[in-house]
Design a protein around this motif. Structure first.
Motif, PDB file in Angstrom:
ATOM      1  N   UNK A 113       0.836  -1.208   0.000  1.00  0.00           N
ATOM      2  CA  UNK A 113       0.000   0.000   0.000  1.00  0.00           C
ATOM      3  C   UNK A 113       0.874   1.263   0.000  1.00  0.00           C
ATOM      4  N   UNK A 114       1.952   1.223   0.767  1.00  0.00           N
ATOM      5  CA  UNK A 114       2.845   2.390   0.825  1.00  0.00           C
ATOM      6  C   UNK A 114       3.433   2.643  -0.565  1.00  0.00           C
ATOM      7  N   UNK A 115       3.817   1.549  -1.230  1.00  0.00           N
ATOM      8  CA  UNK A 115       4.376   1.707  -2.586  1.00  0.00           C
ATOM      9  C   UNK A 115       3.360   2.285  -3.550  1.00  0.00           C
ATOM     10  N   UNK A 116       2.078   2.007  -3.273  1.00  0.00           N
ATOM     11  CA  UNK A 116       1.020   2.544  -4.140  1.00  0.00           C
ATOM     12  C   UNK A 116       0.612   3.954  -3.717  1.00  0.00           C
ATOM     13  N   UNK A 117       1.326   4.528  -2.718  1.00  0.00           N
ATOM     14  CA  UNK A 117       1.104   5.931  -2.368  1.00  0.00           C
ATOM     15  C   UNK A 117       0.261   6.164  -1.125  1.00  0.00           C
ATOM     16  N   UNK A 127      -5.063  -0.392  10.651  1.00  0.00           N
ATOM     17  CA  UNK A 127      -5.153   0.698   9.676  1.00  0.00           C
ATOM     18  C   UNK A 127      -5.023   0.150   8.247  1.00  0.00           C
ATOM     19  N   UNK A 128      -4.248  -0.931   8.131  1.00  0.00           N
ATOM     20  CA  UNK A 128      -4.077  -1.559   6.811  1.00  0.00           C
ATOM     21  C   UNK A 128      -5.441  -2.015   6.269  1.00  0.00           C
ATOM     22  N   UNK A 129      -6.308  -2.486   7.165  1.00  0.00           N
ATOM     23  CA  UNK A 129      -7.610  -3.007   6.723  1.00  0.00           C
ATOM     24  C   UNK A 129      -8.443  -1.889   6.097  1.00  0.00           C
ATOM     25  N   UNK A 130      -8.458  -0.717   6.734  1.00  0.00           N
ATOM     26  CA  UNK A 130      -9.281   0.364   6.181  1.00  0.00           C
ATOM     27  C   UNK A 130      -8.754   0.796   4.807  1.00  0.00           C
ATOM     28  N   UNK A 131      -7.445   0.776   4.633  1.00  0.00           N
ATOM     29  CA  UNK A 131      -6.875   1.124   3.321  1.00  0.00           C
ATOM     30  C   UNK A 131      -7.231   0.063   2.284  1.00  0.00           C
ATOM     31  N   UNK A 132      -7.128  -1.207   2.710  1.00  0.00           N
ATOM     32  CA  UNK A 132      -7.428  -2.300   1.765  1.00  0.00           C
ATOM     33  C   UNK A 132      -8.878  -2.213   1.272  1.00  0.00           C
ATOM     34  N   UNK A 133      -9.787  -1.953   2.215  1.00  0.00           N
ATOM     35  CA  UNK A 133     -11.214  -1.872   1.848  1.00  0.00           C
ATOM     36  C   UNK A 133     -11.430  -0.704   0.874  1.00  0.00           C
ATOM     37  N   UNK A 134     -10.768   0.412   1.160  1.00  0.00           N
ATOM     38  CA  UNK A 134     -10.904   1.581   0.276  1.00  0.00           C
ATOM     39  C   UNK A 134     -10.413   1.240  -1.127  1.00  0.00           C
ATOM     40  N   UNK A 135      -9.302   0.496  -1.206  1.00  0.00           N
ATOM     41  CA  UNK A 135      -8.741   0.123  -2.518  1.00  0.00           C
ATOM     42  C   UNK A 135      -9.725  -0.763  -3.277  1.00  0.00           C
TER      43      UNK A 135
END
Ligand code: M6R
Length: 610
Positions: A113-117, A127-135
């Motif tokens: 996710x960090x590599x994707x910005x 926090x990773x989960x909320x980003x994954x769901x957004x993606x």
């Protein structure tokens, strides 16, 4: 242990969330937060510390809205802080997640996710989960959650909201408990029944791999693969106190029964996927530093010290390094030989025990490297040690330590194997064999727990004795010491633990007609010797209960009066099983004597004075 509450209905959600979180306070927590759909969108308020801190923040600026999620956090990844508290969100701030459990592969996911910005605000796995769901979001929150969940490994109970669909609340369960409450025009999610008992007694209990989509009008139940399912409504007729104890009569019994989960949680993410090696990625101590260690000191108090006695044998056998285990209150005053090549391992459930902390400081003053095994992230011991292995037993409330002790054993097994792997003292096949046997422990503990009634009968038959003895050799002796402490602590029956071969040097004088002796006979190579010692006590009238391995019953039956068999495992791992009947024995003895099991006289859960 973290607590989750969620609400969707016609009433203001903030008071319902806060009240629900208060009802989960008994689980222990270090920070709290809520997210609510307000007229401005998805708003989050959180605070480290007690719920009163969060209430303080909300009192001047309440979150007004009828849909929300709340969380009390018990830190596992990242210290207790405002930033690490839940709910977490993504960079668009349109998604919000509360989570119980551990995402094993969160570092890999985070890196992608960090590599994707993506930018992260916390050190948490959640926090990773909320980003994954957004993606994954393409207009349907349920599908997005399902896709995100498929990428995650580990244990999770989730509550998910998105500003794009303000009339839906999504809940997921995978190896962490979650229930759905059904009210008239309103629905709830919670990690435990007490949180919502005031509002409804009708619930769905989600199983692993199931999810629910809540609206004000109804609940859709499905698997995480998206197949719809139906379930019976469970009607709760417990009172609040019973609900807090998960239906058990005491926290101690609940915690004894939580051990299979505590074993799995403490191992989770620390064993390689192929099961052949240990991966303690949390340790900063390098292979070179490990190789330079020439002695290990294990320092702790009470039950944690007894775990250290097992730890001594584990490390010596697996890594062939000399180990001394000390009572923390003695350690500093015996002028121990500590050098920069000494590794000092401090063990503490609470991480706040004054004597253990003082020993840790003494070790550091003398230049040793300190590894802490503790159950509390952010505790003094965890903060001051150079390295920490967190036991994931969850908060222990009963004064008598049970699941913390056995999780400490698991931590010692993992660390012992890690050392052996690094030093090359055991070959890969043996390490894989130990790890495979460890994976079976949770199910083997379940099998012992299923025989609680048998132990209850034994406990009732010994409870009126004034004194009794625990004996064993090798690791059985270490477990005997823990069994004896447990019994004294909550039943107030005098008991002593003796190395079976040492009785004849004095203590045998105390054995007379009818004195109960609990003999642990699980170490096969010492069995014959222990049986000789059992003969000595039987000849003087003792009434002997033998704790033996399954399969050895016929051979041992003639030497003892009563037998209790535990499932077979590797000799090194037997303490993780043989202690369970002893915990149950103490519990039922205390119960039959009418004592306050969870709060025994004269004792405190955390001993912060020297
Ligand atoms: O929190 P700690 O593990 O440092 O506590 C150490 C002892 O006080 C504790 O294990 C005590 O012996 C227990 N009450 C035993 O059940």
């Amino acid at each position: 242990m973290c607590g989750i509450v969620g609400y969707i209905g016609h009433r203001q959600s903030q008071p319902i969330l806060l009240e629900g979180l208060k009802k989960l306070e008994y689980r222990g927590y270090d920070s709290a937060g809520i997210a609510v759909f307000t007229e401005q969108g998805l708003e989050i308020t959180k605070s480290v510390g007690r719920l009163a801190n969060l209430e303080g923040r909300l009192s001047g600026d309440p979150l007004k809205g009828t849909v929300g999620i709340g969380h009390t956090r018990w830190a596992t990844h990242g210290k207790p802080s405002d930033a690490n508290s839940h709910p977490h969100t993504d960079n668009s701030m349109k998604f919000s997640v509360v989570h119980n459990g551990i995402i094993e592969n969160y570092l890999e996911l985070k890196e992608e996710l960090v590599q994707a910005g993506h930018r992260f605000q916390s050190e948490t796995d959640t926090e990773v989960i909320s980003h994954l769901i957004a993606v994954e979001y393409e207009g349907d929150i349920v599908k997005a959650v399902q896709k995100a969940v498929r990428k995650m490994r580990g244990a999770f109970a989730l509550g998910v909201l998105t500003e794009h669909e303000p009339d839906r609340l999504v809940a997921v369960r995978y190896a962490s408990p979650l229930i759905i409450g059904i009210g008239e025009g309103e629905k709830f999610i919670a990690s435990d029944i007490p949180a919502i008992l005031e509002h409804t007694r009708d619930i769905y209990i989600l199983n692993d791999g199931e999810m629910a989509v809540l609206t004000r009008e109804g609940v859709e139940l499905m698997t995480i693969e998206g197949n719809f399912i139906s379930k019976d409504v469970f009607h709760v007729d417990w009172d609040l106190m019973t609900a807090e104890k998960g239906g058990f009569d005491h926290f101690m019994l609940k915690e004894i029964h939580e051990q299979p989960k505590a074993y799995s949680d403490t191992m989770r993410g620390r064993v390689s996927e192929d099961g052949r090696s240990v991966a303690l990625s949390e340790l900063s101590i390098t292979a070179e530093q490990l190789r330079s260690i020439d002695r290990v000191h294990i320092v702790a108090c009470g039950t944690a010290m007894h775990a250290g006695l097992v730890g001594k044998t584990v490390i010596e056998q697996l890594a062939r390094i000399p180990v001394e285990t000390d009572v923390a209150s003695e350690y500093r005053y015996r002028s121990p030989i500590i050098t920069p090549r000494t590794l000092v391992i401090v063990v503490s459930q609470s991480g706040e025990t004054a004597d253990t902390l003082a020993a840790l400081r003494e070790a550091k003053r003398n230049g040793a490297r300190v590894l802490a095994i503790t159950n509390v992230v952010g505790s003094s011991v965890a903060r001051e040690a150079d390295d920490v292995i967190i036991t994931l037993a969850g908060p222990e409330i009963a004064v008598a330590s049970t699941k913390a002790y056995t999780s400490q054993l698991i931590a010692f097994y993992l660390f012992g194997l890690h050392l052996a792997q690094t030093l090359g003292t055991q070959d890969e096949a043996y390490i894989a064999r130990v790890l495979a046997a460890m994976q079976s422990l949770p199910e083997q503990v379940e099998r012992i727990l299923a025989q609680g009634e048998v132990i209850k009968e034994v406990a009732e038959s010994i409870a009126h004795n004034r004194s009794l003895f625990f004996i064993g050799r090798g690791l059985d002796y270490a477990v005997a010491m823990e069994g004896s402490l447990k019994l004294k602590e909550i039943s107030y029956i005098h008991s002593e633990a003796y190395a079976a071969g040492e009785l004849k040097h004095g203590t045998l004088a105390l054995i007379e007609e009818g004195v109960p002796v609990i003999a642990l006979i699980t170490q096969e190579e010492l069995q014959e010797k222990t049986l000789s010692n059992i003969k000595e006590v039987k000849a003087r009238g003792a009434d002997v209960l033998g704790i033996v391995n399954e399969g050895a019953e016929a051979e041992i039956a003639k030497s003892v009066d009563t037998l209790f068999a535990i499932p077979r495992t590797l000799p090194l791992l037997t303490p993780a099983l043989s202690v369970i009947p002893l915990q149950l024995l103490s519990y039922y003895a205390s119960l039959s004597l009418g004592h306050d099991v969870d709060k025994p006289r004269n004792l405190a859960k955390s001993v912060t004075v020297e």
